[in-house]
Scaffold this active site. Structure first.
Site, PDB file in Angstrom:
ATOM      1  N   HIS A 135      20.443  61.291  77.268  1.00 58.21           N
ATOM      2  CA  HIS A 135      19.967  60.379  78.309  1.00 58.21           C
ATOM      3  C   HIS A 135      18.501  60.007  78.073  1.00 58.21           C
ATOM      4  CE1 HIS A 135      22.870  59.634  81.570  1.00 58.21           C
ATOM      5  NE2 HIS A 135      23.437  60.780  81.212  1.00 58.21           N
TER       6      HIS A 135
ATOM      7  N   HIS B  65      29.188  59.729  77.859  1.00 54.21           N
ATOM      8  CA  HIS B  65      29.934  60.682  78.670  1.00 54.21           C
ATOM      9  C   HIS B  65      31.363  60.874  78.172  1.00 54.21           C
ATOM     10  CE1 HIS B  65      27.667  62.501  81.905  1.00 54.21           C
ATOM     11  NE2 HIS B  65      26.850  61.476  81.762  1.00 54.21           N
TER      12      HIS B  65
ATOM     13  N   PHE C 162      19.034  59.195  86.430  1.00 55.89           N
ATOM     14  CA  PHE C 162      20.427  59.206  86.878  1.00 55.89           C
ATOM     15  C   PHE C 162      20.756  58.038  87.797  1.00 55.89           C
ATOM     16  CE2 PHE C 162      20.539  64.069  86.279  1.00 55.89           C
ATOM     17  CZ  PHE C 162      20.989  63.917  84.986  1.00 55.89           C
TER      18      PHE C 162
ATOM     19  N   HIS D 267      25.179  67.146  89.526  1.00 55.26           N
ATOM     20  CA  HIS D 267      24.544  67.680  88.324  1.00 55.26           C
ATOM     21  C   HIS D 267      24.115  69.131  88.518  1.00 55.26           C
ATOM     22  CE1 HIS D 267      24.390  64.202  85.635  1.00 55.26           C
ATOM     23  NE2 HIS D 267      24.358  63.495  86.735  1.00 55.26           N
TER      24      HIS D 267
ATOM     25  N   HIS E 130      32.530  63.517  86.214  1.00 56.75           N
ATOM     26  CA  HIS E 130      32.382  62.471  85.196  1.00 56.75           C
ATOM     27  C   HIS E 130      33.717  62.135  84.540  1.00 56.75           C
ATOM     28  CE1 HIS E 130      28.043  63.478  85.525  1.00 56.75           C
ATOM     29  NE2 HIS E 130      27.904  62.200  85.219  1.00 56.75           N
TER      30      HIS E 130
ATOM     31  N   HIS F 260      27.862  56.213  90.156  1.00 55.88           N
ATOM     32  CA  HIS F 260      27.092  57.315  89.566  1.00 55.88           C
ATOM     33  C   HIS F 260      25.818  57.565  90.359  1.00 55.88           C
ATOM     34  CE1 HIS F 260      24.636  59.479  86.498  1.00 55.88           C
ATOM     35  NE2 HIS F 260      25.805  60.060  86.284  1.00 55.88           N
TER      36      HIS F 260
ATOM     37  N   HIS G  64      23.425  66.917  76.837  1.00 51.50           N
ATOM     38  CA  HIS G  64      23.682  65.733  77.661  1.00 51.50           C
ATOM     39  C   HIS G  64      22.377  65.112  78.146  1.00 51.50           C
ATOM     40  CE1 HIS G  64      23.642  64.567  81.978  1.00 51.50           C
ATOM     41  NE2 HIS G  64      24.546  63.681  81.590  1.00 51.50           N
TER      42      HIS G  64
END
Length: 573
Positions: free
Chosen positions: A373, A403, A390, A210, A219, A187, A369
């Protein structure tokens, strides 16, 4: 480590593109006093037009068309940009985007504070020795799909097996492609500029999945292999990842299995060893103020004291808005990419805003999303590890449950309307990524092979969808402090801009997760919101103007708004 904006549309004023002048002209011409409904599915040359489907008579716009069928258009509020060190922005991409055949073409991650990074910035997965070119991955034939369960409803046996599989993964040598560290690095590599694009010789062109239409398919593949690896460690082909059901009231908190103390495996009577740190699903870098039973806030105020019942009401309203009104075509749900032959802009260059076919995150990536996070990560750390950045997010086991639910939104969105489909361009279908499979083989996978979860061998346990027909939050009025006509762009969003209006509706919000593209402190991003339904709800579709109210929520001190525009957008793409 977060930035959040919320926007509301009100029937009063609208801007012209890239200027500080204001025009007063009808949003829609008025061929008849009859109200209309905008359908997002019928094409302009639909054979079923009737006298009940009048045409829009529009002034010249960036779409350069007139007399367009209303059923083929969505009125969208877009072009909202901020220079912020918290934005998630993609690199320049060629078409289609491909990961390199040689994953040794890999660099350290770009992060804001390398010296403070708790997980390290070396994100490059271990290459095979001797090195070989990745082969195209072939999906195995699976007679019965694995069932991904809702995390709040799993059995004690499931939790035990899942925790044991993670323990085995963490016990593997760090250089093993299946190890915990190597899986987390995947990732980091794809989200923090570690890889050069395979079809680009210029090292400035890095991969960033992203804020683009690559977000969902990348993902999906990432979770697919992670799930297959855990199943292999368990010797159980039926094992499936849980999904964090944050779109349902019973799932709007951190699932208990990620925080609960596990019984000591060697001596269950040793109560003093029943510590959450003995649980391999636990992560020490989470926001302690948001541990169960704290209810999630999908608007993400800092240190919110909102009543849990009101948070649930608010969250369901946001879910409906982002899954329906703001997701009426693939370009809005998946995110909008620039049109070829224009590459994605290099965000390190000062003239980035010259690219007007701008990219935007999809309606689930931002804000929902990103909010989850930020809400989960530790705000007391300089970089918000683990979930709040990230580069480190893959080190928290809850990332994969989060996810899984993001991926579930893709399947639900397709079921909401039979015309909801993935992007259909060859560039999207042939975009590809390189990773290790469940057999430790280096393979290449494509977007076109991940659009059907049944073919991939899994599906989601049924769960009620209470937001599907949920009524939105009641609107509030605002009072003027400064006339918007007097504003000059760019505008620093360090306070609320209030403008007189009698009625308002919440259009959506923008939230970013820490990502420091190109080693730069500041980056550029954008957001788009569909407002057709809002105008109808307000009975304002015949009004001449629309007023937009920008409200900074948290972490927005460095945000600058460079442009706001309202466009009619074709939705059958």
């Amino acid at each position: 480590m977060m930035a959040s904006l919320s926007l509301s549309t009100l029937p009063t004023t609208t801007t012209t593109k890239k200027t500080n002048t204001w025009s007063r002209s009808p949003l829609f011409s008025k061929p008849s006093p009859r109200r209309f409904k905008v359908s997002c599915n019928a094409a302009a040359d639909d054979d079923h037009k009737t006298s009940e489907t009048p045409k829009l008579i529009l002034p010249k716009t960036s779409l350069d068309m007139q007399n367009v069928d209303r059923r083929n258009l969505l009125l969208g509020l877009g072009g909202i940009y901020g220079a912020t060190n918290l934005a998630s922005v993609q690199s320049a991409l060629a078409y289609p985007m491909t990961a390199p055949d040689d994953i040794r073409n890999c660099f350290d991650a770009h992060v804001e504070h390398p010296k403070h990074s708790l997980r390290g910035v070396h994100c490059c997965p271990k290459p095979p020795e001797p090195y070989y070119k990745p082969k195209d991955y072939m999906l195995p034939v699976i007679p019965k799909p694995r069932i991904r369960p809702a995390a709040q409803r799993v059995t004690a046996k499931y939790i035990k097996d899942y925790e044991w599989a993670i323990e085995k993964m963490k016990s593997l040598d760090d250089d093993d492609p299946h190890s915990w560290n190597q899986q987390a690095k995947i990732h980091c590599a794809y989200c923090n500029d570690a890889y050069i694009q395979g079809n680009n010789k210029d090292s400035k062109y890095r991969i960033q999945i992203h804020s683009s239409s690559l977000f969902f398919p990348f993902h999906r593949w990432y979770l697919y292999f992670y799930e297959r690896i855990l199943g292999k460690l368990l010797h159980d082909d039926t094992f499936a990842l849980p999904y964090w059901n944050w779109d349902h009231p019973t799932g709007m908190m951190i699932p208990g299995m990620y925080e609960a103390a596990m019984v000591n495996k060697h001596d269950p009577k040793k109560k003093k060893e029943r510590d959450p740190r003995n649980n391999h699903l636990f992560d020490g870098y989470r926001n302690v103020k948001h541990l169960p039973p704290v209810t999630m806030d999908l608007n993400h105020f800092e240190d919110t004291n909102t009543d849990p019942a009101m948070l649930v009401h608010q969250n369901l309203s946001i879910m409906r808005r982002q899954m329906k009104e703001n997701a009426q075509s693939a370009r809005f749900f998946f995110g909008k990419d620039p049109s070829p032959p224009n590459p994605y802009p290099r965000t390190s260059e000062p003239d980035v805003l010259a690219y007007r076919h701008e990219q935007t995150a999809g309606s689930i990536e931002s804000p929902i999303h990103n909010v989850v996070h930020n809400w989960t990560g530790n705000p007391r750390l300089p970089m918000g590890e683990d979930m709040g950045d990230f580069y480190s997010a893959g080190y928290d086991p809850i990332f994969f449950a989060h996810h899984a639910n993001v991926d579930r939104m893709w399947t639900i969105w397709k079921d909401l309307d039979h015309k909801n489909k993935e992007p259909k361009s060859d560039d999207w279908l042939n975009a590809s990524y390189v990773s290790y499979d469940e057999n430790r083989e280096l393979v290449r996978v494509y977007n076109k092979d991940c659009v059907d979860t049944i073919r991939m061998g899994y599906k989601y346990e049924d769960s009620p969808i209470p937001w599907k027909d949920y009524k939105s939050l009641p609107a509030n009025s605002v009072r003027i402090e400064k006339s918007v006509e007097d504003m000059e762009f760019p505008v620093k969003l360090d306070k609320v801009v209030k403008i007189t209006a009698s009625e308002s509706e919440f259009a959506g919000s923008f939230t970013a997760v820490a990502h420091h593209h190109g080693g730069k402190m500041f980056a550029t991003s954008g957001a788009v919101f569909g407002i057709t339904q809002l105008l109808e709800d307000l009975e304002a579709e015949d009004d001449e103007d629309v007023l937009v109210s920008l409200v900074p929520r948290t972490g927005a001190d460095d945000v600058t708004i460079s442009e706001i525009k309202i466009e009619l957008v074709l939705i059958d793409d």
